[in-house]
Design a protein around this motif. Sequence first.
Motif, PDB file in Angstrom:
ATOM      1  N   ASN A   1       3.550 -30.266  12.844  1.00  0.00           N
ATOM      2  CA  ASN A   1       4.295 -29.526  11.857  1.00  0.00           C
ATOM      3  C   ASN A   1       3.144 -28.907  10.719  1.00  0.00           C
ATOM      4  N   ASP A   2       2.312 -29.354  10.470  1.00  0.00           N
ATOM      5  CA  ASP A   2       1.312 -28.838   9.516  1.00  0.00           C
ATOM      6  C   ASP A   2       0.504 -27.772   9.986  1.00  0.00           C
ATOM      7  N   LEU A   3       0.288 -28.220  11.320  1.00  0.00           N
ATOM      8  CA  LEU A   3      -0.534 -27.206  11.873  1.00  0.00           C
ATOM      9  C   LEU A   3       0.146 -25.708  12.196  1.00  0.00           C
ATOM     10  N   LEU A   4       1.418 -25.868  12.466  1.00  0.00           N
ATOM     11  CA  LEU A   4       2.298 -24.739  12.682  1.00  0.00           C
ATOM     12  C   LEU A   4       2.529 -24.134  11.368  1.00  0.00           C
ATOM     13  N   LEU A   5       2.834 -24.759  10.222  1.00  0.00           N
ATOM     14  CA  LEU A   5       2.905 -24.064   8.958  1.00  0.00           C
ATOM     15  C   LEU A   5       1.713 -23.303   8.668  1.00  0.00           C
ATOM     16  N   ASN A   6       0.510 -23.999   8.921  1.00  0.00           N
ATOM     17  CA  ASN A   6      -0.739 -23.409   8.279  1.00  0.00           C
ATOM     18  C   ASN A   6      -0.878 -22.093   9.245  1.00  0.00           C
ATOM     19  N   TRP A   7      -0.813 -22.169  10.630  1.00  0.00           N
ATOM     20  CA  TRP A   7      -1.070 -20.823  11.355  1.00  0.00           C
ATOM     21  C   TRP A   7       0.217 -19.784  11.138  1.00  0.00           C
ATOM     22  N   LEU A   8       1.370 -20.057  10.784  1.00  0.00           N
ATOM     23  CA  LEU A   8       2.394 -19.077  10.581  1.00  0.00           C
ATOM     24  C   LEU A   8       2.846 -18.841   9.205  1.00  0.00           C
ATOM     25  N   ASN A   9       2.579 -19.837   8.336  1.00  0.00           N
ATOM     26  CA  ASN A   9       2.890 -19.601   7.069  1.00  0.00           C
ATOM     27  C   ASN A   9       1.963 -19.747   6.122  1.00  0.00           C
ATOM     28  N   SER A  10       0.674 -19.832   6.452  1.00  0.00           N
ATOM     29  CA  SER A  10      -0.326 -19.833   5.725  1.00  0.00           C
ATOM     30  C   SER A  10      -0.349 -21.101   4.526  1.00  0.00           C
ATOM     31  N   THR A  11       0.300 -22.210   4.946  1.00  0.00           N
ATOM     32  CA  THR A  11       0.492 -23.150   4.155  1.00  0.00           C
ATOM     33  C   THR A  11      -0.895 -24.183   4.353  1.00  0.00           C
ATOM     34  N   ALA A  12      -1.273 -24.508   3.137  1.00  0.00           N
ATOM     35  CA  ALA A  12      -2.520 -25.541   3.447  1.00  0.00           C
ATOM     36  C   ALA A  12      -2.151 -26.693   4.206  1.00  0.00           C
ATOM     37  N   LEU A  13      -3.171 -27.220   4.943  1.00  0.00           N
ATOM     38  CA  LEU A  13      -3.067 -28.670   5.648  1.00  0.00           C
ATOM     39  C   LEU A  13      -2.903 -29.783   4.669  1.00  0.00           C
ATOM     40  N   SER A  14      -1.961 -30.788   4.802  1.00  0.00           N
ATOM     41  CA  SER A  14      -1.942 -31.759   3.822  1.00  0.00           C
ATOM     42  C   SER A  14      -3.223 -32.559   3.934  1.00  0.00           C
ATOM     43  N   TRP A  15      -3.916 -32.592   4.921  1.00  0.00           N
ATOM     44  CA  TRP A  15      -5.129 -33.490   4.940  1.00  0.00           C
ATOM     45  C   TRP A  15      -6.441 -32.715   4.519  1.00  0.00           C
ATOM     46  N   THR A  16      -6.171 -31.460   4.008  1.00  0.00           N
ATOM     47  CA  THR A  16      -7.610 -30.705   4.036  1.00  0.00           C
ATOM     48  C   THR A  16      -8.591 -31.318   2.921  1.00  0.00           C
ATOM     49  N   ALA A  17      -8.047 -32.074   1.874  1.00  0.00           N
ATOM     50  CA  ALA A  17      -9.054 -32.631   0.867  1.00  0.00           C
ATOM     51  C   ALA A  17      -9.649 -33.841   1.392  1.00  0.00           C
ATOM     52  N   ASN A  18      -9.315 -34.392   2.461  1.00  0.00           N
ATOM     53  CA  ASN A  18      -9.662 -35.863   2.829  1.00  0.00           C
ATOM     54  C   ASN A  18     -11.261 -35.411   3.397  1.00  0.00           C
ATOM     55  N   GLY A  19     -12.198 -36.257   3.013  1.00  0.00           N
ATOM     56  CA  GLY A  19     -13.588 -35.980   3.351  1.00  0.00           C
ATOM     57  C   GLY A  19     -13.846 -36.547   4.744  1.00  0.00           C
ATOM     58  N   ASN A  20     -12.876 -37.659   5.128  1.00  0.00           N
ATOM     59  CA  ASN A  20     -12.953 -38.522   6.301  1.00  0.00           C
ATOM     60  C   ASN A  20     -11.887 -38.423   6.935  1.00  0.00           C
ATOM     61  N   VAL A  21     -11.724 -39.035   8.157  1.00  0.00           N
ATOM     62  CA  VAL A  21     -10.646 -39.116   9.155  1.00  0.00           C
ATOM     63  C   VAL A  21     -10.924 -40.670   9.456  1.00  0.00           C
ATOM     64  N   TYR A  22      -9.826 -41.338   9.834  1.00  0.00           N
ATOM     65  CA  TYR A  22     -10.054 -42.857  10.132  1.00  0.00           C
ATOM     66  C   TYR A  22      -9.260 -43.114  11.505  1.00  0.00           C
ATOM     67  N   ILE A  23     -10.174 -43.469  12.531  1.00  0.00           N
ATOM     68  CA  ILE A  23     -10.063 -44.165  13.905  1.00  0.00           C
ATOM     69  C   ILE A  23      -9.466 -45.364  13.811  1.00  0.00           C
ATOM     70  N   SER A  24      -8.326 -45.698  14.676  1.00  0.00           N
ATOM     71  CA  SER A  24      -7.467 -46.416  14.537  1.00  0.00           C
ATOM     72  C   SER A  24      -7.395 -47.034  16.248  1.00  0.00           C
ATOM     73  N   LEU A  25      -7.473 -48.414  16.692  1.00  0.00           N
ATOM     74  CA  LEU A  25      -7.228 -48.903  17.784  1.00  0.00           C
ATOM     75  C   LEU A  25      -5.669 -49.527  17.969  1.00  0.00           C
ATOM     76  N   HIS A  26      -5.052 -49.401  18.916  1.00  0.00           N
ATOM     77  CA  HIS A  26      -3.583 -49.529  19.363  1.00  0.00           C
ATOM     78  C   HIS A  26      -3.031 -50.365  20.007  1.00  0.00           C
ATOM     79  N   VAL A  27      -2.235 -51.434  20.318  1.00  0.00           N
ATOM     80  CA  VAL A  27      -2.032 -52.185  21.461  1.00  0.00           C
ATOM     81  C   VAL A  27      -0.649 -51.627  22.422  1.00  0.00           C
ATOM     82  N   GLY A  28      -0.453 -50.501  21.989  1.00  0.00           N
ATOM     83  CA  GLY A  28       0.803 -49.705  22.623  1.00  0.00           C
ATOM     84  C   GLY A  28       0.759 -48.386  22.034  1.00  0.00           C
ATOM     85  N   THR A  29       1.601 -47.433  22.526  1.00  0.00           N
ATOM     86  CA  THR A  29       1.444 -45.953  22.041  1.00  0.00           C
ATOM     87  C   THR A  29       1.934 -46.096  20.792  1.00  0.00           C
TER      88      THR A  29
END
Length: 137
Positions: A9-37
Amino acid sequence: MPLGTTAANDLLLNWLNSTALSWTANGNVYISLHVGTPGAGGSQTTNEAGYTSYDRVAVTRSGAGGWTVVSNAASNTAQIQFPTATGGSSACDYVAIGTAASGAGQLLAFGALGSTVTVTNNITPQFAIGALTWTAT
């Protein structure tokens, strides 16, 4: 790899409504492991690994130390190494990328691993350079 619902939804809002991405200010992203989807509607805590000493891994949002992006695909430019297990066990079959170091952070994308990684005492899960690839299709 599928996107989390909020990320899509954030990407669509950014592309089509020029709305800033909610995570734009983050300097990092975080990788996680999961035991199921974690599922598109899930968060970073959905089915997250739980072995003793587990923690998400911060990866900088840059080309130099984080990601190489070419032809609609991004791959890690440095090794991504999780903490060594000091107890417990997790059979990890999914990996995700999100916005928070801990807690229910926003799930940006997730995907199945090629094979299950069983993490037990003294095992250090890791992705070699270029081994973790996110594809935009």
